[in-house]
Design a protein around this motif. Structure first.
Motif, PDB file in Angstrom:
ATOM      1  N   ASN A  60       0.855  -1.380   0.005  1.00 19.25           N
ATOM      2  CA  ASN A  60      -0.161  -0.097   0.048  1.00 19.25           C
ATOM      3  C   ASN A  60       0.907   1.465  -0.099  1.00 19.25           C
ATOM      4  OD1 ASN A  60      -1.762   2.046   0.444  1.00 19.25           O
ATOM      5  ND2 ASN A  60      -2.853   1.206   2.129  1.00 19.25           N
ATOM      6  N   ARG A  92      -5.741 -14.079  -0.587  1.00 17.56           N
ATOM      7  CA  ARG A  92      -5.953 -12.877  -1.435  1.00 17.56           C
ATOM      8  C   ARG A  92      -6.536 -11.859  -0.114  1.00 17.56           C
ATOM      9  NH1 ARG A  92      -7.689 -11.847  -7.071  1.00 17.56           N
ATOM     10  NH2 ARG A  92      -5.641 -11.739  -7.421  1.00 17.56           N
ATOM     11  N   MET A 138      -8.453  -8.892   1.537  1.00 17.43           N
ATOM     12  CA  MET A 138      -9.350  -7.623   0.833  1.00 17.43           C
ATOM     13  C   MET A 138      -9.840  -6.772   2.234  1.00 17.43           C
ATOM     14  SD  MET A 138     -11.039  -9.960  -2.166  1.00 17.43           S
ATOM     15  CE  MET A 138     -11.877  -8.438  -2.673  1.00 17.43           C
ATOM     16  N   VAL A 164      -6.063  -4.398  -2.287  1.00 18.64           N
ATOM     17  CA  VAL A 164      -6.012  -5.819  -2.190  1.00 18.64           C
ATOM     18  C   VAL A 164      -4.508  -6.519  -2.026  1.00 18.64           C
ATOM     19  CG1 VAL A 164      -6.169  -8.077  -3.616  1.00 18.64           C
ATOM     20  CG2 VAL A 164      -8.173  -6.009  -3.689  1.00 18.64           C
ATOM     21  N   THR A 165      -4.320  -7.455  -1.105  1.00 16.11           N
ATOM     22  CA  THR A 165      -2.953  -7.882  -1.057  1.00 16.11           C
ATOM     23  C   THR A 165      -2.849  -9.327  -1.208  1.00 16.11           C
ATOM     24  OG1 THR A 165      -2.301  -6.143   0.429  1.00 16.11           O
ATOM     25  CG2 THR A 165      -1.051  -8.058   0.852  1.00 16.11           C
ATOM     26  N   ASP A 166      -2.182  -9.958  -2.126  1.00 16.24           N
ATOM     27  CA  ASP A 166      -2.032 -11.308  -2.383  1.00 16.24           C
ATOM     28  C   ASP A 166      -0.820 -11.740  -1.524  1.00 16.24           C
ATOM     29  OD1 ASP A 166      -4.146 -11.475  -4.079  1.00 16.24           O
ATOM     30  OD2 ASP A 166      -2.647 -11.172  -5.973  1.00 16.24           O
ATOM     31  N   GLU A 199     -10.196 -15.660  -1.549  1.00 11.56           N
ATOM     32  CA  GLU A 199     -10.374 -14.164  -0.778  1.00 11.56           C
ATOM     33  C   GLU A 199     -10.696 -14.330   0.388  1.00 11.56           C
ATOM     34  OE1 GLU A 199     -13.179 -12.553  -3.595  1.00 11.56           O
ATOM     35  OE2 GLU A 199     -11.692 -12.430  -5.367  1.00 11.56           O
ATOM     36  N   SER A 206     -12.062 -11.173   3.041  1.00 11.49           N
ATOM     37  CA  SER A 206     -12.575  -9.906   3.099  1.00 11.49           C
ATOM     38  C   SER A 206     -13.291  -9.405   4.642  1.00 11.49           C
ATOM     39  CB  SER A 206     -13.701  -9.590   1.994  1.00 11.49           C
ATOM     40  OG  SER A 206     -14.770 -10.076   1.940  1.00 11.49           O
ATOM     41  N   THR A 231     -15.233 -15.497   3.718  1.00 14.76           N
ATOM     42  CA  THR A 231     -14.383 -16.282   2.827  1.00 14.76           C
ATOM     43  C   THR A 231     -14.977 -17.664   2.544  1.00 14.76           C
ATOM     44  OG1 THR A 231     -11.848 -17.039   2.879  1.00 14.76           O
ATOM     45  CG2 THR A 231     -13.036 -17.219   5.053  1.00 14.76           C
TER      46      THR A 231
END
Length: 248
Positions: A4, A195, A197, A203-205, A216, A218, A238
């Motif tokens: 980020n 992933r 979120m 978004v960070t993998d 994912e 989130s 998720t």
């Protein structure tokens, strides 16, 4: 936060040393308030950590302060003073501490927290950059003891199971916990398919080079960090059965 470059909120390590120490002290006070709400009898009930009672949590947090006092003394004197002699002795100390009477455990927490705060207050300005070694073998400046304590007291307040939540954490703590856990997973080669979120964040993998279907995760930043730390699934979306890897 990792990956980020446009975030306005500072992470913990972007704060001044005084601000970092204040955050650690605030976390210690938060732990103390929750501990005070728990009766002596209820210290024997299971905590939110599998296999540990609340007494284990209090013993661990108390002995952690004493261990960090060793690092502060190392920085102050230049004489190598490890946090613990070994992982085995650390674990034995916690198990034995969990058998102490409630009053003795409360005193342990208060006394070691006061010792650490005194050590911080009296450490000369030029010694904060002196290198010491964590229990995991990382070489860090003595100023990192502020983060090590912050991480312990804020997370373990939740572990007391007395109603504390990650939603109450200061945002700089959440930001750097996200980075800490992510770095641990990447270092260990775990969670490559994840992933992350957090709402309002990039978004960070976990592994940007991973080839395959992404899983994912989130929620709010607090919810995602709580999940990453293995403490909570509240507010998380998720796939069914997805659990976070260990990170420390």
């Amino acid at each position: 936060m990792a990956d980020n470059t446009s975030r306005d909120t500072r992470g913990f390590h972007e704060l001044s040393l005084d601000e970092r120490l204040t955050t650690a002290r605030d976390g210690t006070a938060w732990f103390a308030r929750h501990l005070a709400q728990i009766s002596d009898a209820d210290l024997d009930v299971p905590s939110a950590l599998a296999g540990w009672t609340r007494k284990h949590v209090v013993a661990h947090v108390g002995y952690n302060a004493a261990a960090l006092c060793n690092l502060v003394a190392w920085a102050d004197t230049g004489v190598e003073t490890p946090m613990y002699p070994s992982f085995e002795e650390r674990n034995t100390e916690i198990e034995e501490g969990a058998t102490l009477p409630a009053a003795a455990l409360r005193n342990l927490f208060d006394h070691t927290a006061a010792r650490l705060d005194e050590g911080w207050r009296h450490l000369p300005a030029d010694r904060w950059s002196h290198e010491v070694r964590t229990m995991q073998g990382r070489t860090v400046p003595a100023s990192e003891t502020a983060w090590l304590r912050t991480r312990e007291v804020w997370i373990h307040t939740v572990d007391l199971g007395s109603g504390a939540s990650f939603a109450e954490f200061p945002e700089p703590v959440l930001v750097d916990l996200f980075d800490d856990v992510l770095s641990g997973w990447r270092r260990n080669g775990d969670g490559a398919e994840l992933r992350l979120m957090p709402a309002g964040e990039p978004v960070t993998d976990v592994d940007p080079a991973f080839v395959g279907a992404r899983t994912e995760v989130s929620g709010s930043l607090a919810a995602v960090v709580g999940w990453m730390c293995g403490r909570s699934t509240d507010g998380i979306t998720t796939a069914e059965g997805v659990t976070p890897p260990r990170w420390i």
